[in-house]
Scaffold this active site. Structure first.
Site, mmCIF file in Angstrom:
data_model
loop_
_atom_site.group_PDB
_atom_site.id
_atom_site.type_symbol
_atom_site.label_atom_id
_atom_site.label_comp_id
_atom_site.label_asym_id
_atom_site.label_seq_id
_atom_site.Cartn_x
_atom_site.Cartn_y
_atom_site.Cartn_z
ATOM 1 N N GLU A 1 40.354 31.817 45.596
ATOM 2 C CA GLU A 1 39.290 30.822 45.805
ATOM 3 C C GLU A 1 39.241 30.289 47.246
ATOM 4 O O GLU A 1 38.243 29.692 47.638
ATOM 5 C CB GLU A 1 39.465 29.662 44.810
ATOM 6 C CG GLU A 1 39.230 30.105 43.374
ATOM 7 C CD GLU A 1 39.639 29.076 42.326
ATOM 8 O OE1 GLU A 1 38.957 28.992 41.293
ATOM 9 O OE2 GLU A 1 40.646 28.370 42.515
ATOM 10 N N ASP B 1 33.336 33.504 33.424
ATOM 11 C CA ASP B 1 33.464 33.898 32.007
ATOM 12 C C ASP B 1 32.717 32.877 31.149
ATOM 13 O O ASP B 1 32.259 31.852 31.656
ATOM 14 C CB ASP B 1 34.948 33.953 31.600
ATOM 15 C CG ASP B 1 35.641 32.622 31.819
ATOM 16 O OD1 ASP B 1 36.223 32.439 32.898
ATOM 17 O OD2 ASP B 1 35.543 31.735 30.948
ATOM 18 N N GLY C 1 34.481 28.440 33.460
ATOM 19 C CA GLY C 1 33.926 29.045 32.254
ATOM 20 C C GLY C 1 32.622 28.345 31.902
ATOM 21 O O GLY C 1 32.528 27.123 31.967
ATOM 22 N N MET D 1 39.866 23.548 35.501
ATOM 23 C CA MET D 1 41.155 22.884 35.320
ATOM 24 C C MET D 1 41.549 21.903 36.429
ATOM 25 O O MET D 1 42.653 21.363 36.388
ATOM 26 C CB MET D 1 42.253 23.943 35.125
ATOM 27 C CG MET D 1 41.968 24.840 33.924
ATOM 28 S SD MET D 1 43.182 26.156 33.649
ATOM 29 C CE MET D 1 44.605 25.222 33.111
ATOM 30 N N GLU D 2 40.665 21.665 37.396
ATOM 31 C CA GLU D 2 41.040 20.768 38.512
ATOM 32 C C GLU D 2 39.963 19.746 38.886
ATOM 33 O O GLU D 2 40.291 18.663 39.393
ATOM 34 C CB GLU D 2 41.361 21.584 39.788
ATOM 35 C CG GLU D 2 42.537 22.509 39.673
ATOM 36 C CD GLU D 2 42.187 23.828 39.019
ATOM 37 O OE1 GLU D 2 40.988 24.203 39.026
ATOM 38 O OE2 GLU D 2 43.096 24.474 38.475
HETATM 39 N N1 ADE Z 1 38.303 28.772 35.025
HETATM 40 C C1 ADE Z 1 37.560 29.877 34.877
HETATM 41 N N2 ADE Z 1 37.317 30.116 33.583
HETATM 42 C C2 ADE Z 1 37.929 29.146 32.872
HETATM 43 C C3 ADE Z 1 38.051 28.859 31.514
HETATM 44 N N3 ADE Z 1 37.498 29.634 30.579
HETATM 45 N N4 ADE Z 1 38.770 27.768 31.137
HETATM 46 C C4 ADE Z 1 39.348 26.978 32.077
HETATM 47 N N5 ADE Z 1 39.260 27.212 33.397
HETATM 48 C C5 ADE Z 1 38.559 28.283 33.800
#
Ligand code: ADE
Length: 234
Positions: A13, A199, A79, A175-176
């Site tokens: 990233e 995703d 995601g 997640m951040e």
């Molecule tokens: N970063 C990218 N895809 C993710 C997901 N499915 N869950 C959490 N963080 C992500």
């Protein structure tokens, strides 16, 4: 003059951004490598904070205390929680909320941190405008502005995804971002989160993620560079 603190969780990233930095000076704190220099004409510090909320919050505090950044940008992948957001599409945060912070036993809404006067941390409107314009310049017609949900979970099950949508109404999950927003809020520093979809945060996520991680992360880094250019020109 604006000094950008640019945070990504993973090497993929931030790699492109570090490569493009002019006159880079590298320093280390708390196991993180801070790369300070000029990005597209704007003073900036690029850093890989590591995955998850604690790493992200620590990184913001260091950027504020030791580097004097005046604006924070979180770049990376996420995601999708929204049927209209496909892999490679972009999200600019309007605000950011935890999906895994729950003190509802004491009557608080899920997401709200005791002591905070907001459930979702609002992004800075000027940074949002720069980020949106930059995203449109890189991938026209594929950017949405809205809520980003964060937690210490890689989301890869439909029931997990449905729960996060119900609790937060967010466009994407990662997640951040909210930890960065939270720490930015406490320091009075404006922030924006910029994420590219890697995703769908469902049963296909563990298949799609490895395939699209690098492509989405690099797209987001390019948008961040376009954003730095706009900050310089402002
Ligand atoms: N970063 C990218 N895809 C993710 C997901 N499915 N869950 C959490 N963080 C992500």
């Amino acid at each position: 003059m604006t000094k950008l603190g640019i945070i990504g969780a993973m090497d993929v990233e931030v790699r492109t951004l570090k490569e493009k930095m002019e006159n880079p000076v590298i320093s280390r704190k708390a196991g993180m490598e801070f790369c300070e220099g000029i990005l597209e004409g704007t003073p900036a510090v690029v850093v890989q904070c590591g995955v998850g909320k604690v790493n992200a919050a620590m990184c913001v505090q260091i950027l504020c205390d030791c580097f004097g950044v005046t604006a924070l940008v979180n770049t990376g992948i996420a995601g999708s929680l929204c049927a209209e957001l496909d892999i490679g599409d972009l999200v600019v945060s309007r605000d950011a909320m935890y999906h895994d912070f729950d003190v509802s036993a004491f009557g608080r809404p899920v997401g709200q941190v005791p002591g905070m006067d907001v459930v979702a941390f609002p992004a800075d409107e000027t940074l949002m405008a720069y980020a949106y314009a930059a995203a449109e310049s890189v991938n026209p017609g594929h950017t949405k502005t809205g809520r980003v949900a964060s937690g210490d979970q890689f989301v890869c099950r439909q029931d997990q995804k449905d729960h996060i949508i119900t609790v937060t109404g967010a466009l994407c999950t990662e997640m951040e971002g909210t930890a960065i927003a939270h720490a930015a809020y406490r320091n009075g520093v404006p922030f924006v989160i910029l994420r590219a979809i890697s995703d769908k945060a469902d049963n296909s996520a563990d298949m799609d993620y490895p395939t699209f991680e690098a492509i989405a992360a690099d797209r987001c880094a390019r948008v961040t560079m376009a954003m730095a250019k706009r900050v310089r020109e402002a």
